[in-house]
Structures are given as structure tokens and as C-alpha cells.
Design an enzyme around this catalytic site. Structure first.
Site, PDB file in Angstrom:
ATOM      1  N   LEU A 246      67.776 -78.601  13.837  1.00 15.30           N
ATOM      2  CA  LEU A 246      68.296 -78.205  12.519  1.00 15.30           C
ATOM      3  C   LEU A 246      69.679 -77.588  12.638  1.00 15.30           C
ATOM      4  O   LEU A 246      70.518 -77.704  11.756  1.00 15.30           O
ATOM      5  CB  LEU A 246      67.364 -77.168  11.875  1.00 15.30           C
ATOM      6  CG  LEU A 246      65.978 -77.650  11.471  1.00 15.30           C
ATOM      7  CD1 LEU A 246      65.101 -76.464  11.102  1.00 15.30           C
ATOM      8  CD2 LEU A 246      66.086 -78.608  10.301  1.00 15.30           C
TER       9      LEU A 246
ATOM     10  N   GLY B  46      72.736 -72.170  17.289  1.00 15.82           N
ATOM     11  CA  GLY B  46      73.367 -70.855  17.162  1.00 15.82           C
ATOM     12  C   GLY B  46      73.623 -70.275  18.519  1.00 15.82           C
ATOM     13  O   GLY B  46      73.496 -70.959  19.542  1.00 15.82           O
TER      14      GLY B  46
ATOM     15  N   GLY C   2      70.684 -70.661  20.911  1.00 15.04           N
ATOM     16  CA  GLY C   2      70.180 -71.975  21.284  1.00 15.04           C
ATOM     17  C   GLY C   2      69.875 -72.786  20.049  1.00 15.04           C
ATOM     18  O   GLY C   2      70.393 -72.510  18.967  1.00 15.04           O
ATOM     19  N   LYS C   3      69.014 -73.773  20.261  1.00 16.23           N
ATOM     20  CA  LYS C   3      68.768 -74.696  19.153  1.00 16.23           C
ATOM     21  C   LYS C   3      67.663 -74.198  18.223  1.00 16.23           C
ATOM     22  O   LYS C   3      66.732 -73.538  18.659  1.00 16.23           O
ATOM     23  CB  LYS C   3      68.372 -76.055  19.724  1.00 16.23           C
ATOM     24  CG  LYS C   3      69.548 -76.763  20.344  1.00 16.23           C
ATOM     25  CD  LYS C   3      69.216 -78.133  20.827  1.00 16.23           C
ATOM     26  CE  LYS C   3      70.477 -78.769  21.382  1.00 16.23           C
ATOM     27  NZ  LYS C   3      70.251 -79.879  22.254  1.00 16.23           N
TER      28      LYS C   3
ATOM     29  N   LYS D  82      63.222 -71.357  16.350  1.00 20.90           N
ATOM     30  CA  LYS D  82      64.424 -70.948  17.082  1.00 20.90           C
ATOM     31  C   LYS D  82      64.024 -70.834  18.545  1.00 20.90           C
ATOM     32  O   LYS D  82      63.231 -69.956  18.911  1.00 20.90           O
ATOM     33  CB  LYS D  82      64.889 -69.601  16.546  1.00 20.90           C
ATOM     34  CG  LYS D  82      66.329 -69.297  16.810  1.00 20.90           C
ATOM     35  CD  LYS D  82      66.680 -67.910  16.342  1.00 20.90           C
ATOM     36  CE  LYS D  82      67.531 -67.901  15.121  1.00 20.90           C
ATOM     37  NZ  LYS D  82      68.144 -66.596  14.854  1.00 20.90           N
TER      38      LYS D  82
ATOM     39  N   ASP E 222      75.246 -57.800   9.440  1.00 19.76           N
ATOM     40  CA  ASP E 222      75.959 -59.046   9.743  1.00 19.76           C
ATOM     41  C   ASP E 222      75.786 -60.037   8.591  1.00 19.76           C
ATOM     42  O   ASP E 222      75.530 -61.216   8.801  1.00 19.76           O
ATOM     43  CB  ASP E 222      75.438 -59.632  11.060  1.00 19.76           C
ATOM     44  CG  ASP E 222      76.340 -60.755  11.576  1.00 19.76           C
ATOM     45  OD1 ASP E 222      77.501 -60.834  11.133  1.00 19.76           O
ATOM     46  OD2 ASP E 222      75.878 -61.559  12.407  1.00 19.76           O
TER      47      ASP E 222
HETATM   48  N1  LIG Z   1      64.599 -71.199   8.907  1.00 28.54           N
HETATM   49  C1  LIG Z   1      65.486 -72.185   8.988  1.00 28.54           C
HETATM   50  N2  LIG Z   1      65.336 -73.284   8.245  1.00 28.54           N
HETATM   51  C2  LIG Z   1      66.249 -74.277   8.329  1.00 28.54           C
HETATM   52  N3  LIG Z   1      67.313 -74.257   9.133  1.00 28.54           N
HETATM   53  C3  LIG Z   1      67.500 -73.190   9.902  1.00 28.54           C
HETATM   54  C4  LIG Z   1      66.607 -72.097   9.872  1.00 28.54           C
HETATM   55  N4  LIG Z   1      67.037 -71.164  10.731  1.00 28.54           N
HETATM   56  C5  LIG Z   1      68.164 -71.646  11.261  1.00 28.54           C
HETATM   57  N5  LIG Z   1      68.454 -72.857  10.774  1.00 28.54           N
HETATM   58  C6  LIG Z   1      69.611 -73.687  11.121  1.00 28.54           C
HETATM   59  O1  LIG Z   1      69.974 -73.423  12.458  1.00 28.54           O
HETATM   60  C7  LIG Z   1      71.294 -72.906  12.532  1.00 28.54           C
HETATM   61  C8  LIG Z   1      71.387 -71.842  13.588  1.00 28.54           C
HETATM   62  O2  LIG Z   1      70.505 -70.804  13.222  1.00 28.54           O
HETATM   63  P1  LIG Z   1      70.882 -69.272  13.436  1.00 28.54           P
HETATM   64  O3  LIG Z   1      72.263 -69.043  12.927  1.00 28.54           O
HETATM   65  O4  LIG Z   1      69.805 -68.436  12.871  1.00 28.54           O
HETATM   66  O5  LIG Z   1      70.848 -69.234  14.972  1.00 28.54           O
HETATM   67  P2  LIG Z   1      71.362 -68.091  15.876  1.00 28.54           P
HETATM   68  O6  LIG Z   1      71.058 -68.518  17.268  1.00 28.54           O
HETATM   69  O7  LIG Z   1      70.810 -66.807  15.405  1.00 28.54           O
HETATM   70  O8  LIG Z   1      72.914 -68.179  15.606  1.00 28.54           O
HETATM   71  P3  LIG Z   1      74.008 -67.076  15.391  1.00 28.54           P
HETATM   72  O9  LIG Z   1      73.454 -65.751  15.771  1.00 28.54           O
HETATM   73  O10 LIG Z   1      75.115 -67.552  16.247  1.00 28.54           O
HETATM   74  O11 LIG Z   1      74.345 -67.167  13.923  1.00 28.54           O
HETATM   75  C9  LIG Z   1      71.588 -72.400  11.139  1.00 28.54           C
HETATM   76  O12 LIG Z   1      72.950 -72.435  10.897  1.00 28.54           O
HETATM   77  C10 LIG Z   1      70.798 -73.339  10.282  1.00 28.54           C
HETATM   78  O13 LIG Z   1      71.515 -74.496  10.038  1.00 28.54           O
END
Ligand SMILES: Nc1ncnc2c1ncn2[C@@H]1O[C@H](COP(=O)(O)OP(=O)(O)OP(=O)(O)O)[C@@H](O)[C@H]1O
Length: 807
Positions: free
Chosen positions: A52, A55, A58-59, A80, A175
């Protein structure tokens, strides 16, 4: 026997002669044979699908719960996936992950991402979240270029409701930004990414770790080393988000000297010294709200409570007045066991920050003990689970490395023995049966492994734990994402099934605590646009529990002032090329009574309307400073350039506001144009980011003007010329080459603004214009559409994926 060629069915199954069904005649296929169903990647009880997003950690993968019965519709989730070995290498990451997990387990709000559960196997920790299918919020804005006011209002109300709920739980997000907001399929806003969340226990409690993303972080986080009030920092970020919703771009994103905002010190100097300005399409009331929120001085910045009561959010008062504990009650209603405290749910283990228990909790209890640590702990009986997370002392919690290593091997073997069927680590067989039954039943996957443990002490303790010395053999896994149920187990014990899906309509349709009905239904005389004199209404009908101080300020102001009806949609306003500009010091008027501000808006608007009906020549002459600046700069000045941009927000008391305005405008224009000339002469006509980057010694070009063209040379607009929408709605600044005066003082853009044309939208939404400009230039020069799209997508992502960081 002749070999039968393999035939792939639609589901990826392979039919061979050997597995022909007896009903098959000769080579005739009656139906697809699914004897050996395709193997899906799985992670615990979930089938793992496409990625999806990606971040820092990771994915994030799409997942489906495996249906336990043919009638069960698989539930979609977002998983996540965090590689455990990467956490070990980066202690900060670990802290963020556990902050996020532990915060989410306390939050049940329709506009906050819902944590399903946390799982882990030997390679990955999987944070299983509800799947939010509407995509990322910034893309939503990007698609729409900017939001309609009504839509922005609805979404902002949702944001505020979510943030208020969070604050009521003693949590601050720290944030908040477009990138951390998602849209659900019903276009509701969902707050995600709680990696920087923290707790507060007292109302005036201050925090000291500056974090967030520079463009969204409140100035006090950056310009001062003092502790800050974190809730006010969240308020600021909400303001930036609201601005982006309404304007289509971020405020203060146009510093030519620091176009990418990389120089954080400079960015904040710019933010604190440059008055907030608006594109003309933002109407006075949301402007008023924004001016109250985006106040650099946190003490003068409006509170969340006051935001909720602002006039602009009045259409959503009912929703905003829902008390935070309502959401928890709803959860408990759906799950009596939670209310009774019989089972362990995320809310039963949480206590309000105002409770004595909560106050006594360690301040960093958000950082739960790592799952890695948990996996090393001996199994604990479920019955003793509640509050174990809080009572365990430091020494018992964090075993030393030797201890860990010993425990590790023991627990690993425990895990392998319990793999596949997800047996619970309980000593009580009846409890175990109960747990297993719950697990298998739809939507009731309460699990109990070991208790959630806290890491007492500061985050530093957690970060500096010497986990790198642990044996890593176990996590040296190949890079591909293959998940099996081997060694898989759930972590923690906070799965609380959602008793109903995210509301499909905006209002959950439940009891609302209407703050003040008398104030909510003030009829507006549509003809005159005037509000009736409702002073009596305000004073006579005070709802219980609401003091006069807390009554709807904005409405009161409107009522007493009779002034809300400023025809924000009037033709004069629509055609107006000039922004409202406020005197220096307006940046800090967040705590002024709304009455005063609205009166001021009225005055300004009246002035503006007069300006607009006046002959053009007269206006030109009136604004000498602008005319002369325009002359200096080859007779051209952008619309926004005509706004007041004082260099300092301090208001010297001995000068009249107007003379000060003029002086500052002159200074600003002089300074601004000298920079523009510099860029113009240096940058020439290079158009792509790459080409700019290749000019190593050249100053960067503003993100608002990625073509590399000087704003000065590429734009020509007088103060009377409104921005015209062309090119699929991208606002552009007309140029001499393509401008035709429509005879009414308005400039109509007749030509294209494509790559061949040196002029380009200067102050258009960055989200669209940056993308289009670069896309066009790549396509036209190289002719590789696909490549262009890919690189554009990357650039857009890079642009918006501004990193969250400790500032
Ligand atoms: N619950 C969800 N439903 C649908 N898509 C999601 C969801 N959570 C995350 N995503 C998708 O995955 C991407 C990365 O998620 P997220 O930003 O939460 O990851 P992260 O590892 O915490 O990244 P960062 O801390 O760098 O923002 C989001 O931009 C979104 O497109």
C-alpha cells in the site's frame, strides 16, 4: 505416459493429467481444478497482498483475514511490516514503533487509525491496522487542487475532533501533517502515524523534544530551546493542514532563499517574520480562524477548544461537541466485557491522565516494552494480566543482556512449539480454551500473550539499551517478504474489535452534546444577510455545564456585531486581485476577541469593495509603492507580490499602521526583487530539477517556481489583475505574451503555459503546478511519457514526503 502440458487456470492452479477429475471427459475441461490452491504469502492469520505504501519503517501491505467459514467475508487490513533487524540497528526507530503501538491501543475514534493487533515472527513485527481505502490525504487535495470550503470545513472538523480526543486521553501527536492523514472510502479523514506521540499529565505540562516535520512544526519547537506546550504545537500543525486544504499549498513555502525548506533555521525565521497571507479565494471567516491558529506565539495561539467554537466550524458543532469519552463508551457498549473489566481491552488498561494512577505513571510509559523483550519474557497467566504493564519495576523489566540471551532461546523454543495454532501462553486451561474460542470467532480475536510492559525511565533509557550486542542470527533473514506462520505469535493484548464500521456518514448519528443550542440555530436573514439581534438568546439560554465564557465566542461576536454577513462570496471579492492584508502584529491576534477581528475584516472588506469598484487608474495611483516597484522590475509584479510582507512582526508603537505598512511593503519589495533579479540572471531557462541541481553553485529555485524562471521575468501582473484559471484549473499568472485584457480590467490568458512558454504559474498550487511543469518539460524534451510519469510521481512524493524528524 505422454506428459501433459501444464495449464494455468485463472487462480494460478495447475491442472495435469494426474489430477483430472473423474467427471472430465477426454480433454474437455468441465471446470477449473483447484486441487492445489495457489500459495499466498501469509503473516499470522492474514493473507498478505500488495504494497500500500512505504514509510520510514518499511512497507505497509494490504492483508486479508483468512475466512474461517465460507460465509465470512475476509476483512481487509493494512499491515505495517517492520524488520526486526532494522529496529535493532536503530534505537530511535524502536522507540517510535512502541510509542505508536502503545498510543494506538488507547485510541478509538472514527478519525484515528484503528489498531487491530500487533504480530510478530522471527523477522518482522507487523502492526495490523484497519485498512483505510481512500488513499493519502495529500493526494486527495492534489487531485482536487484545493478543497471547497465546505469540504475543508467538514474534514477540518474531523481532524480537530480526532486531535481533541487524543488530547483528552493525555496524548499529543506532535507530527500532524498531510502525509500522516488518510482518507477512508467515504472521504472521512483518518489520522495515522503516531511515532512521535507523547503523553502529558498536567494541563500546563511542557515538553522538550522538538519533533515533527519542519513545514508543519510550530515555531516554538524550533526557535526556542525552552520546553513547549505540546497541545499548542498540535494546534499549529492543524492550522498548516487547514491552510493547505483551502489554499492547495503550504503557507510560508515560498522563501526564494530557502525553497526546499532544508535550512530549518531560515525557514522558521521566515515563518515568524513573514505575515500570513492568503490567496484571494479563501474567504474571511476561515482566514480569521487561520490567523488565530497560525500565531507564532503559542501563548496567544488559539486553543483547540476555541477552534471548536469558531464560527467557521459552526455547521459541525454537533459533531465537535461529542465528548471524547463518548467514543470509549460506544466501544464498551458493544463489548460489555470491556466495561466490566473482565477481559483485557485497550481501554480497560488505560486511565485518564487526570487520574491519580495515570499521573503516577512513568512519563514514558508510552514506550512499551519491545516485542522482542516480550518474546523473551516467561509466559504469564492471563488472569494476572491487567495493569501488569504498570506495576513491574525497572529491574524486573529490563533484564541485562545475559539474562535476555538466556530467555531468548527459551522463548524461541516456546514459540516454535506453539506455532501454527497460536496457542496462548496461559497456565489456566479454561482461560486458554476461552482465548482460543475468541480467536477463532469472527471479530473477537482477543489474545493474551504476555503483558504489555513499560520501559520505565526516559526514552533515552530505551534508546540506549545495548540491544545491538544481542545475537542476530535469528533475524538474518533473506530480503524477500515471505511470511509463514512459523514462529509467529501475537504481541500484546489489546485487540478490541470495532463494534461497528467507521461511520459512513459524517455524523455518527448518536446522542450529541450540543453545546449551546440557542447559539447553533441563529437564523440568518438571507436577504440582508444580517443576523437578527440574538443577544437575548445568548444570555437567556445557557446550557447546563457551559459557562458564559465557554459559549460560542464566534457566534456571540457575530450576534453582538451583526457582522457575519460580509458577503464573502460577493462579486467584488471574487474579482479582487488583492489579498486582505492586515497590519503588522496581526499574526499575534489569536487571542483577541472574535468580535474585534470580524469588525476588522468588515472594515477591510468594505475598503476592498470600494477598491474594486474604483477605476483602475485610480487604484494604480493610490498604491504608489506597488507601482514604483513594478516599474523598477520591468513593469511586472505578481499578484501576491503586492501584499504586505514586513520584515519584522514587531509593531513599533509610534508609527501608524498604514505608514508602517507602506514602509514595510517597500522594503520587502526591494529585497524580494533584488533576489528575484539574482535568480533570474543565474538560472536562465533551465527547467527541470535535475538541471538546476547540476548547477552546483547556483542558488536553489523556489518550489513554487520549479521551472527555474525568475518570477520577475516570467510574470507580469498589475495589482488589478486577478489570477486566471487555465490549464485544467491551474492558476496562472498571465504574461504579456498571452494576456488579453477582457475589457473589464480582468486579464484573460489566451495562450498556453506549457513548457515552451517561459512563463508559468508562479503562485499556483505547488502540488499541481510543480508536477505539471516538470511533467511537460520531461515529455517534450525527451518524449518518454512513462519515464516522465515515473519521475513525476517520484518528485511529487519526494516533495510531500517531508521527513518527520527530531528538529
Ligand atoms: N491503514 C492504512 N490503510 C491504507 N494505507 C495505509 C495505511 N497505513 C499506511 N498506509 C499507506 O502506507 C504508507 C506508509 O505508511 P506510514 O506513513 O504509516 O508508514 P511509516 O513507516 O510510519 O512512514 P513515516 O513514518 O515515514 O511516515 C502511507 O503513506 C499510506 O499510503
Amino acid at each position: 505416459m505422454a506428459s501433459v502440458p501444464k495449464r494455468h487456470t485463472y487462480s494460478g492452479n495447475v491442472a495435469t493429467e494426474r489430477n483430472h477429475h473423474p467427471l472430465q471427459r477426454n480433454n474437455e475441461i468441465l471446470y477449473p481444478i483447484r486441487k492445489s490452491p495457489r500459495k499466498h504469502a501469509t503473516f499470522g492469520p492474514y493473507i498478505v497482498g500488495s504494497t500500500l505504501g512505504e514509510g520510514e519503517f518499511g512497507k505497509v501491505k494490504l492483508g486479508w483475514s483468512k475466512a474461517s467459514s465460507p460465509n465470512e467475508v475476509p476483512k481487509q487490513v493494512a499491515i505495517k511490516l517492520i524488520r526486526r533487524d532494522t529496529i535493532k540497528k536503530d534505537a530511535d526507530k524502536e522507540v517510535k514503533i512502541y510509542r505508536e503501538i502503545n498510543a494506538l491501543k488507547h485510541l478509538t475514534h472514527p478519525n484515528i487509525i484503528y489498531l487491530e493487533e500487533v504480530l510478530q515472527n522471527s523477522k518482522y513485527i507487523g502492526i495490523v491496522l484497519e485498512f483505510v481505502s481512500g488513499g493519502e490525504f495529500y493526494k486527495y487535495i492534489q487531485r482536487k487542487r484545493r478543497l471547497k470550503e465546505s469540504s475543508a470545513c467538514r474534514l477540518f472538523a474531523q481532524l480537530i475532533s480526532g486531535v481533541n480526543y487524543m488530547h483528552s486521553k493525555g496524548l499529543v501527536h506532535r507530527d500532524l501533517k498531510l502525509e500522516n492523514l488518510l482518507m477512508d472510502k467515504h472521504e472521512n479523514l483518518v489520522i495515522t502515524d503516531f511515532g512521535f506521540v507523547n503523553e502529558f499529565f498536567e494541563d500546563n505540562e511542557l515538553m522538550s523534544t522538538s519533533c515533527g516535520s519542519p513545514c508543519y512544526a510550530a515555531p516554538e519547537l524550533v526557535v526556542s530551546t525552552k520546553a513547549y506546550e505540546a497541545r499548542k504545537a498540535d494546534v499549529w500543525s492543524c492550522g498548516v493542514i487547514l491552510y493547505a486544504m483551502l489554499a492547495g499549498y503550504l503557507p510560508w513555502d515560498d522563501d526564494h532563499e530557502n525553497p526546499t525548506g532544508d535550512d530549518i533555521a531560515r525557514l522558521y525565521q521566515y515563518i515568524t517574520q513573514t505575515p500570513l497571507k492568503f490567496p484571494e479565494y479563501i474567504t474571511p471567516i476561515p482566514r480569521d480562524l487561520l490567523r488565530r491558529i497560525l500565531v507564532p506565539n503559542p501563548r496567544r495561539r488559539v486553543s483547540l477548544r476555541a477552534i471548536q467554537r469558531h464560527e467557521w466550524l459552526k455547521p459541525h458543532q454537533a459533531f465537535l461537541s461529542i465528548q471524547p469519552n463518548y467514543w470509549d463508551e460506544q466501544l464498551q457498549k458493544g463489548h460489555p466485557q470491556l466495561a466490566a473489566g473482565g477481559d483485557v481491552g485497550r481501554h480497560t488498561t488505560y486511565s485518564s491522565p487526570t487520574s491519580s494512577h495515570s499521573k503516577s505513571r512513568d512519563r514514558n510509559s508510552l514506550i512499551i516494552e519491545s516485542t522482542i523483550e516480550q518474546s523473551r519474557m516467561s509466559p504469564q497467566p492471563v488472569a494476572t494480566r491487567p495493569d501488569s504493564s504498570i506495576s513491574i519495576s525497572d529491574s524486573t523489566l529490563i533484564p541485562n543482556n545475559t539474562k535476555r540471551n538466556q530467555t531468548e532461546s527459551r522463548v524461541v523454543s516456546d514459540h516454535s512449539s506453539e506455532s501454527n495454532n497460536h496457542k496462548r501462553n496461559t497456565t489456566n486451561s479454561s482461560l486458554q480454551a476461552e482465548q482460543t474460542a475468541r480467536h477463532s470467532s469472527k471479530g473477537k480475536k482477543h489474545t493474551s500473550v504476555t503483558g504489555l510492559l513499560t520501559i520505565p525511565g526516559s526514552p533515552t533509557i530505551a534508546r540506549t539499551r545495548n540491544i545491538s550486542s544481542e545475537p542476530t542470527g535469528q533475524v538474518n533473514a533473506p530480503n524477500q517478504t515471505t511470511f509463514t506462520q512459523e514462529d509467529f505469535h501475537r504481541v500484546g493484548n489489546y485487540h478490541v474489535p470495532r463494534n461497528k464500521p467507521r461511520p459512513t456518514s459524517y455524523y455518527p448519528g448518536l446522542i450529541r452534546n450540543t453545546a449551546d443550542e440557542s447559539l447553533m440555530d441563529i437564523p440568518v436573514n438571507k436577504l440582508t444577510g444580517k443576523l437578527p439581534d440574538c443577544k437575548n438568546l445568548v444570555s437567556s439560554k445557557k446550557p447546563e455545564g457551559i459557562s458564559s465564557d465557554t459559549a460560542h465566542d464566534a457566534t456571540k461576536a457575530a450576534v453582538s456585531n451583526n457582522s457575519i454577513i460580509i458577503l464573502p462570496e460577493g462579486p467584488a471579492v471574487k474579482n479582487s486581485p488583492v489579498d486582505y492584508h492586515y497590519a503588522i502584529g496581526d499574526l499575534n491576534y489569536g487571542d483577541q476577541p472574535t468580535t474585534e477581528a470580524i469588525a476588522k475584516m468588515n472594515r477591510d472588506l468594505a475598503h476592498k469593495i470600494i477598491e474594486n469598484v474604483a477605476p483602475l487608474e485610480k487604484i494604480d495611483l493610490e498604491d504608489e509603492s506597488v507601482v514604483s516597484t513594478a516599474k523598477e522590475s520591468n513593469g511586472s509584479v505578481s499578484e501576491e507580490d503586492t501584499e504586505i510582507r514586513p520584515g519584522n512582526v514587531v509593531n513599533p508603537s509610534n508609527k501608524s499602521v498604514f505608514s508602517l505598512e507602506k514602509e514595510n511593503r517597500k522594503n520587502y519589495e526591494r529585497k524580494r526583487f533584488s533576489f528575484m533579479s539574482l535568480y533570474s540572471s543565474l538560472n536562465g531557462s533551465r527547467s527541470t530539477v535535475e538541471s538546476r541541481q547540476s548547477k552546483v553553485n547556483m542558488p536553489p529555485v523556489s518550489s513554487r517556481n520549479p521551472s527555474g524562471q525568475s518570477n520577475k521575468s516570467s510574470t507580469k501582473i498589475t495589482q488589478q489583475q486577478p489570477r486566471t484559471l487555465v490549464d485544467n484549473g491551474v492558476p496562472t499568472i498571465p504574461t504579456p505574451a498571452n494576456n488579453i485584457n477582457d475589457g473589464g480590467g480582468r486579464i484573460v490568458n489566451s495562450g498556453n503555459t506549457g513548457s515552451g512558454n517561459p512563463s508559468r504559474p508562479m503562485r499556483a498550487s505547488v502540488m499541481i503546478s510543480t508536477l505539471r511543469e516538470e511533467e511537460r518539460s520531461t515529455v517534450s524534451t525527451e518524449g518518454h511519457n512513462v519515464e516522465a510519469q515515473t519521475s513525476t510521481a517520484r518528485k511529487v512524493l519526494n516533495f510531500f514526503k517531508r521527513r518527520s524528524m527530531r528538529i
